[in-house]
Design a protein around this motif. Structure first.
Motif, PDB file in Angstrom:
ATOM      1  N   ALA A 173       0.830  -1.206   0.000  1.00  0.00           N
ATOM      2  CA  ALA A 173       0.000   0.000   0.000  1.00  0.00           C
ATOM      3  C   ALA A 173       0.866   1.259   0.000  1.00  0.00           C
ATOM      4  CB  ALA A 173      -0.923  -0.020   1.217  1.00  0.00           C
ATOM      5  N   SER A 174       1.976   1.219   0.727  1.00  0.00           N
ATOM      6  CA  SER A 174       2.849   2.399   0.779  1.00  0.00           C
ATOM      7  C   SER A 174       3.576   2.640  -0.543  1.00  0.00           C
ATOM      8  CB  SER A 174       3.873   2.241   1.909  1.00  0.00           C
ATOM      9  OG  SER A 174       4.842   1.255   1.593  1.00  0.00           O
ATOM     10  N   LEU A 175       3.783   1.582  -1.330  1.00  0.00           N
ATOM     11  CA  LEU A 175       4.484   1.729  -2.604  1.00  0.00           C
ATOM     12  C   LEU A 175       3.605   2.294  -3.704  1.00  0.00           C
ATOM     13  CD1 LEU A 175       6.609  -1.552  -2.956  1.00  0.00           C
ATOM     14  CD2 LEU A 175       7.319   0.665  -2.080  1.00  0.00           C
ATOM     15  N   LEU A 176       2.315   2.014  -3.664  1.00  0.00           N
ATOM     16  CA  LEU A 176       1.449   2.386  -4.775  1.00  0.00           C
ATOM     17  C   LEU A 176       1.438   3.892  -5.078  1.00  0.00           C
ATOM     18  CD1 LEU A 176      -1.647   0.022  -4.480  1.00  0.00           C
ATOM     19  CD2 LEU A 176      -0.094   0.245  -6.429  1.00  0.00           C
ATOM     20  N   PRO A 177       1.256   4.787  -4.096  1.00  0.00           N
ATOM     21  CA  PRO A 177       1.271   6.215  -4.438  1.00  0.00           C
ATOM     22  C   PRO A 177       2.607   6.675  -5.015  1.00  0.00           C
ATOM     23  CG  PRO A 177       0.294   5.860  -2.269  1.00  0.00           C
ATOM     24  CD  PRO A 177       0.926   4.564  -2.674  1.00  0.00           C
ATOM     25  N   VAL A 178       3.696   6.091  -4.540  1.00  0.00           N
ATOM     26  CA  VAL A 178       5.021   6.445  -5.068  1.00  0.00           C
ATOM     27  C   VAL A 178       5.134   6.022  -6.527  1.00  0.00           C
ATOM     28  CG1 VAL A 178       7.511   6.133  -4.789  1.00  0.00           C
ATOM     29  CG2 VAL A 178       6.028   6.202  -2.773  1.00  0.00           C
ATOM     30  N   ALA A 179       4.704   4.797  -6.813  1.00  0.00           N
ATOM     31  CA  ALA A 179       4.761   4.301  -8.182  1.00  0.00           C
ATOM     32  C   ALA A 179       3.867   5.120  -9.099  1.00  0.00           C
ATOM     33  CB  ALA A 179       4.359   2.828  -8.215  1.00  0.00           C
ATOM     34  N   LEU A 180       2.665   5.459  -8.640  1.00  0.00           N
ATOM     35  CA  LEU A 180       1.745   6.230  -9.473  1.00  0.00           C
ATOM     36  C   LEU A 180       2.276   7.632  -9.761  1.00  0.00           C
ATOM     37  CD1 LEU A 180      -1.745   5.184  -8.084  1.00  0.00           C
ATOM     38  CD2 LEU A 180      -0.829   4.768 -10.362  1.00  0.00           C
ATOM     39  N   ALA A 181       2.936   8.217  -8.784  1.00  0.00           N
ATOM     40  CA  ALA A 181       3.527   9.541  -9.023  1.00  0.00           C
ATOM     41  C   ALA A 181       4.580   9.478 -10.117  1.00  0.00           C
ATOM     42  CB  ALA A 181       4.133  10.076  -7.731  1.00  0.00           C
ATOM     43  N   ALA A 182       5.405   8.437 -10.095  1.00  0.00           N
ATOM     44  CA  ALA A 182       6.429   8.275 -11.135  1.00  0.00           C
ATOM     45  C   ALA A 182       5.789   8.006 -12.492  1.00  0.00           C
ATOM     46  CB  ALA A 182       7.365   7.133 -10.759  1.00  0.00           C
ATOM     47  N   ILE A 183       4.750   7.199 -12.509  1.00  0.00           N
ATOM     48  CA  ILE A 183       4.055   6.891 -13.762  1.00  0.00           C
ATOM     49  C   ILE A 183       3.439   8.155 -14.350  1.00  0.00           C
ATOM     50  CG2 ILE A 183       2.064   5.677 -14.729  1.00  0.00           C
ATOM     51  CD1 ILE A 183       2.673   3.474 -12.551  1.00  0.00           C
ATOM     52  N   GLU A 184       2.809   8.964 -13.493  1.00  0.00           N
ATOM     53  CA  GLU A 184       2.111  10.164 -13.961  1.00  0.00           C
ATOM     54  C   GLU A 184       3.070  11.171 -14.578  1.00  0.00           C
ATOM     55  OE1 GLU A 184      -1.475  13.034 -12.388  1.00  0.00           O
ATOM     56  OE2 GLU A 184      -0.028  12.268 -10.938  1.00  0.00           O
ATOM     57  N   ARG A 185       4.257  11.319 -13.990  1.00  0.00           N
ATOM     58  CA  ARG A 185       5.216  12.285 -14.531  1.00  0.00           C
ATOM     59  C   ARG A 185       6.103  11.691 -15.620  1.00  0.00           C
ATOM     60  NH1 ARG A 185       7.461  11.346  -9.236  1.00  0.00           N
ATOM     61  NH2 ARG A 185       9.457  10.234  -9.376  1.00  0.00           N
ATOM     62  N   GLY A 186       5.854  10.434 -15.985  1.00  0.00           N
ATOM     63  CA  GLY A 186       6.626   9.798 -17.045  1.00  0.00           C
ATOM     64  C   GLY A 186       8.015   9.381 -16.630  1.00  0.00           C
ATOM     65  N   GLY A 187       8.234   9.234 -15.315  1.00  0.00           N
ATOM     66  CA  GLY A 187       9.568   8.897 -14.827  1.00  0.00           C
ATOM     67  C   GLY A 187       9.698   7.500 -14.270  1.00  0.00           C
ATOM     68  N   ALA A 188       8.715   6.632 -14.546  1.00  0.00           N
ATOM     69  CA  ALA A 188       8.785   5.267 -14.034  1.00  0.00           C
ATOM     70  C   ALA A 188       9.870   4.487 -14.768  1.00  0.00           C
ATOM     71  CB  ALA A 188       7.436   4.574 -14.205  1.00  0.00           C
ATOM     72  N   ASN A 189      10.739   3.830 -13.987  1.00  0.00           N
ATOM     73  CA  ASN A 189      11.820   3.026 -14.564  1.00  0.00           C
ATOM     74  C   ASN A 189      11.360   1.579 -14.650  1.00  0.00           C
ATOM     75  OD1 ASN A 189      14.277   2.071 -15.464  1.00  0.00           O
ATOM     76  ND2 ASN A 189      15.197   2.038 -13.421  1.00  0.00           N
ATOM     77  N   GLU A 190      10.797   1.184 -15.777  1.00  0.00           N
ATOM     78  CA  GLU A 190      10.234  -0.146 -15.935  1.00  0.00           C
ATOM     79  C   GLU A 190      11.323  -1.125 -16.354  1.00  0.00           C
ATOM     80  OE1 GLU A 190       6.658  -0.233 -18.255  1.00  0.00           O
ATOM     81  OE2 GLU A 190       5.916   1.660 -17.411  1.00  0.00           O
ATOM     82  N   GLN A 191      11.471  -2.189 -15.556  1.00  0.00           N
ATOM     83  CA  GLN A 191      12.513  -3.185 -15.782  1.00  0.00           C
ATOM     84  C   GLN A 191      11.890  -4.547 -16.059  1.00  0.00           C
ATOM     85  OE1 GLN A 191      15.878  -2.595 -15.736  1.00  0.00           O
ATOM     86  NE2 GLN A 191      15.507  -0.409 -15.393  1.00  0.00           N
ATOM     87  N   ALA A 192      12.358  -5.192 -17.135  1.00  0.00           N
ATOM     88  CA  ALA A 192      11.866  -6.533 -17.447  1.00  0.00           C
ATOM     89  C   ALA A 192      12.250  -7.502 -16.332  1.00  0.00           C
ATOM     90  CB  ALA A 192      12.452  -7.008 -18.776  1.00  0.00           C
ATOM     91  N   GLN A 193      11.407  -8.489 -16.085  1.00  0.00           N
ATOM     92  CA  GLN A 193      11.704  -9.503 -15.086  1.00  0.00           C
ATOM     93  C   GLN A 193      12.887 -10.355 -15.550  1.00  0.00           C
ATOM     94  OE1 GLN A 193       8.233 -11.734 -13.782  1.00  0.00           O
ATOM     95  NE2 GLN A 193       6.898  -9.969 -14.118  1.00  0.00           N
ATOM     96  N   VAL A 194      13.730 -10.728 -14.586  1.00  0.00           N
ATOM     97  CA  VAL A 194      14.931 -11.505 -14.895  1.00  0.00           C
ATOM     98  C   VAL A 194      14.929 -12.779 -14.067  1.00  0.00           C
ATOM     99  CG1 VAL A 194      17.442 -11.530 -14.862  1.00  0.00           C
ATOM    100  CG2 VAL A 194      16.242  -9.415 -15.429  1.00  0.00           C
ATOM    101  N   GLY A 195      15.199 -13.907 -14.693  1.00  0.00           N
ATOM    102  CA  GLY A 195      15.305 -15.172 -13.977  1.00  0.00           C
ATOM    103  C   GLY A 195      14.245 -16.166 -14.407  1.00  0.00           C
TER     104      GLY A 195
END
Length: 309
Positions: A173-195
């Motif tokens: 729950a604490s991560l979601l607002p942080v992630a959404l803020a990054a997504i909204e400003r276009g700054g989300a660092n999306e990384q492909a899953q590894v392994g």
């Protein structure tokens, strides 16, 4: 942001509450349809459904999000993004691709480990020492999307599925607002899953049965990973016949025994296993309330030398 929220169990309630508290406009909540519960099998709304209604948010409970009418209703929403937390339904591309920014999932594992339905239970049952939560962009594959944000926690020898659930629900729950803020400003660092992925398939009632021939350490993982639901179980012989006994908490010992696996030993509720001895700390008889081991033993239903099946 204008959001749709899709979730069903208690795990998702904390996430919805955090999004509301962060000022996001939740225009609609989707949840699984009411299901029969309790001895009376009364149809009851899901925890997310009840919580959303208490806030005055519209709730939709389609039987299938693959149905054309459900897809059309979703596409009629004017939303920036959809947040999915343990919803319990597969979403088609027509849903995933509709929101302006996309659909995002909060998943309770460190992907690609434990994709699927029961990641919290499977992590403990496998003896993992760490797990976590991740916010990811959703794709049509099962939990295969790129990761945006990760939070990690240690799994201790005192953790049950319930205690780990509570830790991960709060962290996610604490991560979601942080992630959404990054997504909204276009700054989300999306990384492909590894392994190499592993899959957290649903727990079956038969799988939950305790096999006393297994090593004590594995049984401790098994018991704690299934507590309190669905509950690891065995059979207890009583004067009225066999009775199911759930084991809700256990503890490893450094003792050894040559007794038949399943035999109750002297000194507390200690049980011989295929390798070592495990102590049962909290149990629940069929149709009864949960009890600490000492209270259970006072009932005289399991004496030294008796065998759990």
């Amino acid at each position: 942001m204008r959001l749709a929220f899709m979730g069903t169990p208690e795990f998702a309630v904390r996430a919805l509450a955090e999004l509301v508290a962060s000022g996001h406009d939740i225009v609609c909540v989707y949840s699984q349809p009411p299901a029969p519960k309790g001895r009376g099998q009364v149809l009851s709304p899901s925890p997310v459904h009840s919580f959303a209604e208490s806030l005055g948010i519209e709730v939709r409970t389609p039987k299938s999000m693959k149905a054309p009418e459900a897809i059309a209703d979703f596409q009629a929403l004017d939303i920036d993004a959809a947040i999915v937390v343990a919803y319990g339904q597969i979403l088609k591309a027509e849903v995933l691709d509709h929101p302006r920014l996309g659909c995002f999932n909060l998943h309770a594992s460190l992907l690609p480990r434990w994709r699927g339905a029961a990641p919290i239970q499977r992590a403990i049952m496998a003896g993992d020492t760490h797990t976590g939560v991740e916010v990811m962009r959703m794709s049509e594959g099962l939990d295969e999307g790129p990761i945006i944000l990760t939070g990690r926690v240690e799994i201790t020898l005192d953790d049950t599925a319930q205690s780990l659930h509570d830790k991960l629900a709060a962290l996610g729950a604490s991560l979601l607002p942080v992630a959404l803020a990054a997504i909204e400003r276009g700054g989300a660092n999306e990384q492909a899953q590894v392994g190499e992925p592993t899959y957290a398939r649903k727990i079956t009632p038969e799988e939950a049965r305790i096999n006393w021939n297994r090593p004590a350490r594995d049984l401790d993982y098994h018991i704690r990973g299934l507590s309190p639901f669905p509950g690891a179980w065995c059979l207890l012989q009583t004067a009225k016949g066999e009775q199911r006994l759930k084991v809700l908490m256990s503890r490893l010992t450094d003792e050894v025994s040559a007794e038949t696996p399943g035999t109750r030993l002297l000194g507390g509720l200690k049980i011989a296993t295929g390798d070592g001895v495990i102590e049962l700390v909290r149990v629940q008889r069929e149709g009864k309330a949960a009890q600490d081991a000492a209270d259970f033993l006072n009932g005289g239903l399991l004496n030294p030398g008796d065998i759990l099946l």
